[in-house]
Design a protein around this motif. Sequence first.
Motif, PDB file in Angstrom:
ATOM      1  N   PHE A  48       0.852  -1.181   0.000  1.00  0.00           N
ATOM      2  CA  PHE A  48       0.000   0.000   0.000  1.00  0.00           C
ATOM      3  C   PHE A  48       0.891   1.236   0.000  1.00  0.00           C
ATOM      4  CE2 PHE A  48      -2.384  -3.228   2.411  1.00  0.00           C
ATOM      5  CZ  PHE A  48      -3.520  -3.301   1.607  1.00  0.00           C
ATOM      6  N   GLY A  49       0.285   2.327  -0.342  1.00  0.00           N
ATOM      7  CA  GLY A  49       1.002   3.589  -0.294  1.00  0.00           C
ATOM      8  C   GLY A  49       1.033   4.122   1.124  1.00  0.00           C
ATOM      9  N   PRO A  50       1.760   5.210   1.366  1.00  0.00           N
ATOM     10  CA  PRO A  50       1.866   5.778   2.716  1.00  0.00           C
ATOM     11  C   PRO A  50       0.508   6.192   3.274  1.00  0.00           C
ATOM     12  CG  PRO A  50       3.490   6.789   1.267  1.00  0.00           C
ATOM     13  CD  PRO A  50       2.627   5.920   0.410  1.00  0.00           C
ATOM     14  N   LEU A  51      -0.368   6.720   2.445  1.00  0.00           N
ATOM     15  CA  LEU A  51      -1.694   7.130   2.933  1.00  0.00           C
ATOM     16  C   LEU A  51      -2.509   5.923   3.379  1.00  0.00           C
ATOM     17  CD1 LEU A  51      -2.660   9.922   0.400  1.00  0.00           C
ATOM     18  CD2 LEU A  51      -1.851  10.180   2.757  1.00  0.00           C
ATOM     19  N   GLU A  52      -2.449   4.864   2.566  1.00  0.00           N
ATOM     20  CA  GLU A  52      -3.179   3.662   2.947  1.00  0.00           C
ATOM     21  C   GLU A  52      -2.600   3.059   4.231  1.00  0.00           C
ATOM     22  OE1 GLU A  52      -1.983   4.013  -0.215  1.00  0.00           O
ATOM     23  OE2 GLU A  52      -3.766   4.115  -1.469  1.00  0.00           O
ATOM     24  N   ASP A  53      -1.282   3.111   4.369  1.00  0.00           N
ATOM     25  CA  ASP A  53      -0.636   2.618   5.582  1.00  0.00           C
ATOM     26  C   ASP A  53      -1.134   3.380   6.805  1.00  0.00           C
ATOM     27  OD1 ASP A  53       0.813   0.752   4.202  1.00  0.00           O
ATOM     28  OD2 ASP A  53       2.700   1.884   4.228  1.00  0.00           O
ATOM     29  N   ASP A  54      -1.254   4.700   6.678  1.00  0.00           N
ATOM     30  CA  ASP A  54      -1.754   5.499   7.799  1.00  0.00           C
ATOM     31  C   ASP A  54      -3.181   5.121   8.154  1.00  0.00           C
ATOM     32  OD1 ASP A  54       0.608   6.855   8.066  1.00  0.00           O
ATOM     33  OD2 ASP A  54      -0.057   8.641   6.963  1.00  0.00           O
ATOM     34  N   VAL A  55      -4.012   4.927   7.151  1.00  0.00           N
ATOM     35  CA  VAL A  55      -5.410   4.561   7.395  1.00  0.00           C
ATOM     36  C   VAL A  55      -5.477   3.191   8.082  1.00  0.00           C
ATOM     37  CG1 VAL A  55      -7.579   3.928   6.266  1.00  0.00           C
ATOM     38  CG2 VAL A  55      -6.330   5.960   5.516  1.00  0.00           C
ATOM     39  N   ILE A  56      -4.690   2.258   7.579  1.00  0.00           N
ATOM     40  CA  ILE A  56      -4.665   0.916   8.173  1.00  0.00           C
ATOM     41  C   ILE A  56      -4.147   0.979   9.606  1.00  0.00           C
ATOM     42  CG2 ILE A  56      -3.555  -1.355   8.056  1.00  0.00           C
ATOM     43  CD1 ILE A  56      -3.673  -1.059   4.977  1.00  0.00           C
ATOM     44  N   ALA A  57      -3.108   1.754   9.831  1.00  0.00           N
ATOM     45  CA  ALA A  57      -2.545   1.876  11.177  1.00  0.00           C
ATOM     46  C   ALA A  57      -3.570   2.504  12.122  1.00  0.00           C
ATOM     47  CB  ALA A  57      -1.272   2.712  11.160  1.00  0.00           C
ATOM     48  N   LYS A  58      -4.248   3.543  11.672  1.00  0.00           N
ATOM     49  CA  LYS A  58      -5.257   4.186  12.527  1.00  0.00           C
ATOM     50  C   LYS A  58      -6.396   3.219  12.821  1.00  0.00           C
ATOM     51  CE  LYS A  58      -4.292   8.924  11.187  1.00  0.00           C
ATOM     52  NZ  LYS A  58      -4.749  10.099  10.444  1.00  0.00           N
ATOM     53  N   ALA A  59      -6.833   2.457  11.850  1.00  0.00           N
ATOM     54  CA  ALA A  59      -7.908   1.492  12.052  1.00  0.00           C
ATOM     55  C   ALA A  59      -7.465   0.422  13.054  1.00  0.00           C
ATOM     56  CB  ALA A  59      -8.312   0.846  10.731  1.00  0.00           C
ATOM     57  N   PHE A  60      -6.221  -0.011  12.906  1.00  0.00           N
ATOM     58  CA  PHE A  60      -5.695  -1.009  13.827  1.00  0.00           C
ATOM     59  C   PHE A  60      -5.654  -0.467  15.257  1.00  0.00           C
ATOM     60  CE2 PHE A  60      -2.044  -2.819  16.101  1.00  0.00           C
ATOM     61  CZ  PHE A  60      -2.475  -4.125  16.180  1.00  0.00           C
ATOM     62  N   LEU A  61      -5.160   0.770  15.423  1.00  0.00           N
ATOM     63  CA  LEU A  61      -5.094   1.374  16.748  1.00  0.00           C
ATOM     64  C   LEU A  61      -6.483   1.565  17.338  1.00  0.00           C
ATOM     65  CD1 LEU A  61      -2.253   3.997  16.279  1.00  0.00           C
ATOM     66  CD2 LEU A  61      -2.164   1.867  17.574  1.00  0.00           C
ATOM     67  N   GLN A  62      -7.429   1.949  16.491  1.00  0.00           N
ATOM     68  CA  GLN A  62      -8.799   2.119  16.971  1.00  0.00           C
ATOM     69  C   GLN A  62      -9.371   0.774  17.428  1.00  0.00           C
ATOM     70  OE1 GLN A  62     -11.436   3.783  14.084  1.00  0.00           O
ATOM     71  NE2 GLN A  62     -12.903   4.480  15.628  1.00  0.00           N
ATOM     72  N   GLU A  63      -9.146  -0.267  16.663  1.00  0.00           N
ATOM     73  CA  GLU A  63      -9.635  -1.590  17.041  1.00  0.00           C
ATOM     74  C   GLU A  63      -8.943  -2.075  18.320  1.00  0.00           C
ATOM     75  OE1 GLU A  63     -10.052  -6.106  15.280  1.00  0.00           O
ATOM     76  OE2 GLU A  63      -9.653  -4.463  13.907  1.00  0.00           O
ATOM     77  N   LEU A  64      -7.664  -1.772  18.436  1.00  0.00           N
ATOM     78  CA  LEU A  64      -6.921  -2.138  19.634  1.00  0.00           C
ATOM     79  C   LEU A  64      -7.500  -1.430  20.853  1.00  0.00           C
ATOM     80  CD1 LEU A  64      -4.506  -3.696  20.738  1.00  0.00           C
ATOM     81  CD2 LEU A  64      -3.103  -1.687  20.299  1.00  0.00           C
ATOM     82  N   ASN A  65      -7.885  -0.181  20.699  1.00  0.00           N
ATOM     83  CA  ASN A  65      -8.485   0.570  21.813  1.00  0.00           C
ATOM     84  C   ASN A  65      -9.810  -0.031  22.252  1.00  0.00           C
ATOM     85  OD1 ASN A  65      -6.499   2.442  22.276  1.00  0.00           O
ATOM     86  ND2 ASN A  65      -7.295   3.893  20.776  1.00  0.00           N
ATOM     87  N   THR A  66     -10.573  -0.610  21.316  1.00  0.00           N
ATOM     88  CA  THR A  66     -11.851  -1.211  21.702  1.00  0.00           C
ATOM     89  C   THR A  66     -11.642  -2.418  22.607  1.00  0.00           C
ATOM     90  OG1 THR A  66     -11.948  -2.633  19.737  1.00  0.00           O
ATOM     91  CG2 THR A  66     -13.010  -0.465  19.574  1.00  0.00           C
ATOM     92  N   PHE A  67     -10.500  -3.038  22.527  1.00  0.00           N
ATOM     93  CA  PHE A  67     -10.203  -4.155  23.418  1.00  0.00           C
ATOM     94  C   PHE A  67      -9.487  -3.688  24.674  1.00  0.00           C
ATOM     95  CE2 PHE A  67     -10.465  -6.314  19.293  1.00  0.00           C
ATOM     96  CZ  PHE A  67     -11.405  -7.267  19.624  1.00  0.00           C
ATOM     97  N   GLU A  68      -8.696  -2.638  24.551  1.00  0.00           N
ATOM     98  CA  GLU A  68      -7.889  -2.199  25.668  1.00  0.00           C
ATOM     99  C   GLU A  68      -8.735  -1.578  26.775  1.00  0.00           C
ATOM    100  OE1 GLU A  68      -3.810   0.325  26.412  1.00  0.00           O
ATOM    101  OE2 GLU A  68      -4.933   0.654  24.576  1.00  0.00           O
ATOM    102  N   ILE A  69      -9.729  -0.787  26.442  1.00  0.00           N
ATOM    103  CA  ILE A  69     -10.541  -0.118  27.455  1.00  0.00           C
ATOM    104  C   ILE A  69     -11.302  -1.131  28.307  1.00  0.00           C
ATOM    105  CG2 ILE A  69     -12.508   1.441  27.789  1.00  0.00           C
ATOM    106  CD1 ILE A  69     -11.367   3.079  25.423  1.00  0.00           C
ATOM    107  N   PRO A  70     -12.037  -2.109  27.710  1.00  0.00           N
ATOM    108  CA  PRO A  70     -12.692  -3.103  28.572  1.00  0.00           C
ATOM    109  C   PRO A  70     -11.686  -3.903  29.401  1.00  0.00           C
ATOM    110  CG  PRO A  70     -13.631  -3.190  26.374  1.00  0.00           C
ATOM    111  CD  PRO A  70     -12.452  -2.268  26.311  1.00  0.00           C
ATOM    112  N   HIS A  71     -10.532  -4.158  28.813  1.00  0.00           N
ATOM    113  CA  HIS A  71      -9.516  -4.891  29.557  1.00  0.00           C
ATOM    114  C   HIS A  71      -9.060  -4.076  30.772  1.00  0.00           C
ATOM    115  CE1 HIS A  71      -6.080  -7.352  30.523  1.00  0.00           C
ATOM    116  NE2 HIS A  71      -5.304  -6.277  30.438  1.00  0.00           N
ATOM    117  N   LEU A  72      -8.835  -2.783  30.586  1.00  0.00           N
ATOM    118  CA  LEU A  72      -8.415  -1.935  31.695  1.00  0.00           C
ATOM    119  C   LEU A  72      -9.517  -1.840  32.757  1.00  0.00           C
ATOM    120  CD1 LEU A  72      -6.567   0.923  29.772  1.00  0.00           C
ATOM    121  CD2 LEU A  72      -5.555  -0.924  31.109  1.00  0.00           C
ATOM    122  N   LYS A  73     -10.769  -1.769  32.295  1.00  0.00           N
ATOM    123  CA  LYS A  73     -11.877  -1.736  33.250  1.00  0.00           C
ATOM    124  C   LYS A  73     -11.921  -3.035  34.050  1.00  0.00           C
ATOM    125  CE  LYS A  73     -14.959   1.435  30.811  1.00  0.00           C
ATOM    126  NZ  LYS A  73     -16.249   1.565  30.130  1.00  0.00           N
TER     127      LYS A  73
END
Length: 160
Positions: free
Chosen positions: A21-46
Amino acid sequence: MLAKGRKVSGRGEAVAANYAFGPLEDDVIAKAFLQELNTFEIPHLKSKALVDANLREKHNFDELREEINRQIVQAKIDIEMLKKQLQESRSKDGIRRSEIAALDVENTATSRTLELRKKQFALLLHVVDELQNTIEEEQRSLIEEKEQKTAGGSEPMHVD
């Protein structure tokens, strides 16, 4: 397949790197990954906060149980002392019979209260233990779901 050139620091020569992918697609994929990771991290922290709170609460209950056990021992000593006083009262005087009856009632009430408190405390510890087990099972379930999602989304990408 996109080919991009980049400079290797210090040498000044261009090296070709292959990107899916190009750099823009990489950023979008990385942001999506981080967002998905946050959906698991918050319940885990709770859940972790709940577990920590339950552990502190259990520690408090353990301290309370120790204090109650000390009080039980002291109450048994007091009961024995009251029994001796009762025996002395009986041998001394017939007038003290009403006092003896009152001590017997108090002794019985104290014993019943102690037994009731023992049962209540045992029930409370059982409930805390069950709550702890439930939280641990939920955490395991969340971890398994996370692992399944991670395993399902990590198939190798084929680049043509």
